[in-house]
Design a protein around this motif. Structure first.
Motif, PDB file in Angstrom:
ATOM      1  N   THR A  31       0.832  -1.198   0.000  1.00 31.50           N
ATOM      2  CA  THR A  31       0.000   0.000   0.000  1.00 31.50           C
ATOM      3  C   THR A  31       0.871   1.254   0.000  1.00 31.50           C
ATOM      4  N   LEU A  32       0.385   2.275  -0.697  1.00 36.88           N
ATOM      5  CA  LEU A  32       1.060   3.574  -0.733  1.00 36.88           C
ATOM      6  C   LEU A  32       0.014   4.684  -0.740  1.00 36.88           C
ATOM      7  N   ALA A  33       0.442   5.908  -0.368  1.00 30.74           N
ATOM      8  CA  ALA A  33      -0.503   7.007  -0.189  1.00 30.74           C
ATOM      9  C   ALA A  33      -0.551   7.975  -1.360  1.00 30.74           C
ATOM     10  N   SER A  34       0.359   7.859  -2.350  1.00 30.15           N
ATOM     11  CA  SER A  34       0.383   8.846  -3.426  1.00 30.15           C
ATOM     12  C   SER A  34       0.856   8.226  -4.741  1.00 30.15           C
ATOM     13  N   GLY A  35       0.523   8.923  -5.831  1.00 34.42           N
ATOM     14  CA  GLY A  35       0.953   8.481  -7.145  1.00 34.42           C
ATOM     15  C   GLY A  35       2.458   8.547  -7.311  1.00 34.42           C
ATOM     16  N   GLU A  36       3.071   9.574  -6.742  1.00 40.48           N
ATOM     17  CA  GLU A  36       4.525   9.717  -6.835  1.00 40.48           C
ATOM     18  C   GLU A  36       5.241   8.538  -6.177  1.00 40.48           C
ATOM     19  N   GLU A  37       4.750   8.127  -4.996  1.00 42.40           N
ATOM     20  CA  GLU A  37       5.337   6.966  -4.315  1.00 42.40           C
ATOM     21  C   GLU A  37       5.139   5.694  -5.144  1.00 42.40           C
ATOM     22  N   ALA A  38       3.980   5.612  -5.801  1.00 40.52           N
ATOM     23  CA  ALA A  38       3.673   4.429  -6.610  1.00 40.52           C
ATOM     24  C   ALA A  38       4.659   4.291  -7.776  1.00 40.52           C
TER      25      ALA A  38
END
Length: 301
Positions: A31-38
Motif C-alpha cells: 500500500t502507498l498514499a500517493s501516485g509519486e510513491e507508486a
C-alpha cells in the motif's frame, strides 16, 4: 506465485482494510498514499495490478494510470467516490483495465481483479502464440536457421541499407556435395542430422550482423553485410574447412566426412535481387564443375 497488487489511496483506513481483505484472498499486497510513491515503487518492484483512487493530493489516479500504461507491464483498476466528476470512458481512455465506485464492495473488487488477471494471462498467452507463429514463419523447422522466405526479405533490407550508406554486400550460396547419395545410402534421418549440423557450423563461423538461411534442400545462403567479395571468400573457406573437419557416424563403426561447394559474389549497384542471387548460383556451379569441395568467386560484371 501469488499475484502482486499495489493499493494507492491517501485514505489509510481504505488502504488497510483493502490490504487485509486481499491478503486473506491470497494476494501479495503493498500500500502507498500517493501516485509519486507508486511510480518509485514500480521502478523497483514488478506489480501485476495497481488499484488506485482518482482523487489524491499531487498526482491524481488518472495521471498515474497514464504513466503506468505507457511505461510498465501492469494493469490498473481505478476507483472513485465521485461518480459525477469522472467517467468510465475517461479511465479506460487513460489505459485503466477497470473502474469501480466507492464505497468499495470487496467481493465486487475481487471479481473484477480476477477478471483482469484472467485477461492478462490470456493476453500473454496470445502474445506468446503470435511470437511462435512469427518465428515459425521465418524459421526453417529442421535447422532453426532462417528460411528462404526470410532470406529474400533480409536481402532486400540489406540492399536498401547498402544504397543509403554505400557499404559492400556479399552473398554465399553453399551446397552439400553428393548429399543425395548420402541420403540414399544412410536414410533421411541421418541426412537430417547432417543438415542440422551444417546449420550449426555455418552459424558458428559468422559475425552477429551476418545471417544464415536454409535456402532449400541441402542448399544454404549467407548474407554478409559490409563485406567485399575477397573478404567473403575468406568466410566461405572458413565454413568449408569447418564442415570438412566434421566427422559423422551414420551407422555403427562408420565414419563419414562431408564436403561443400560454395559460390561467392558481391552486389553491384542497382542490379535486381534475382540477378544477384543467380550470379551466386553460377559461382556455386563453377565450384561443382571444378571438382567440388571448393569456393568460387564470381564478381559483378
Amino acid at each position: 506465485m501469488s499475484p502482486h497488487v499495489l493499493i494507492v489511496d491517501d485514505d489509510p483506513a481504505i488502504r488497510d482494510s483493502m490490504c487485509e481483505y486481499l491478503e486473506m484472498e491470497g494476494f501479495k499486497t503493498d500500500t502507498l498514499a500517493s501516485g509519486e510513491e507508486a511510480i518509485d515503487f514500480l521502478k523497483r518492484t514488478h506489480t501485476d495490478i495497481v488499484v488506485t483512487d482518482i482523487m489524491m493530493l499531487g498526482m491524481n489516479g488518472l495521471e498515474l494510470t497514464d504513466i503506468i500504461k505507457k511505461e510498465y507491464d501492469t494493469d490498473v483498476i481505478v476507483m472513485t467516490g465521485y461518480s459525477g466528476e469522472h467517467s468510465y470512458e475517461e479511465a479506460i481512455s487513460k489505459g485503466a483495465s477497470d473502474f469501480i465506485f466507492k464505497p468499495i464492495r470487496f467481493e465486487e473488487l475481487l471479481l473484477r481483479m480476477k477478471r483482469v488477471l484472467k485477461e492478462r494471462q490470456l493476453s500473454k498467452e496470445r502474445d506468446q502464440i503470435l511470437e511462435k507463429l512469427k518465428k515459425l514463419a521465418i524459421t526453417d523447422g529442421l535447422t532453426k536457421l532462417y528460411n528462404s522466405r526470410y532470406f529474400y526479405k533480409q536481402l532486400d533490407l540489406e540492399i536498401d541499407r547498402l544504397n543509403r550508406y554505400n557499404h559492400a554486400l556479399s552473398l554465399l550460396l553453399i551446397d552439400i556435395d553428393h548429399f543425395k547419395q548420402y541420403n540414399d545410402r544412410f536414410g533421411h534421418l541421418e541426412g537430417d542430422k547432417v543438415l542440422i549440423r551444417m546449420g550449426q557450423i555455418i552459424k558458428s563461423c559468422l559475425r552477429r550482423m551476418d545471417t544464415a538461411h536454409r535456402y532449400g534442400g541441402e542448399e544454404f545462403t549467407v548474407i554478409l553485410p559490409e563485406t567485399a567479395c575477397d573478404e567473403a571468400a575468406f568466410v566461405a573457406d572458413r565454413i568449408r574447412l569447418a564442415i570438412e573437419s566434421e566427422v559423422f557416424s551414420p551407422s555403427p563403426g562408420k565414419e563419414i566426412t562431408i564436403t561443400v561447394s560454395v559460390g561467392v559474389t558481391e552486389y553491384q549497384a542497382d542490379e535486381r535481387i534475382s540477378a544477384f542471387v543467380q550470379r551466386a548460383d553460377q559461382a556455386l556451379y563453377l565450384s561443382k564443375d571444378n571438382g567440388r569441395n571448393r569456393i568460387s568467386c564470381l564478381p559483378a560484371r
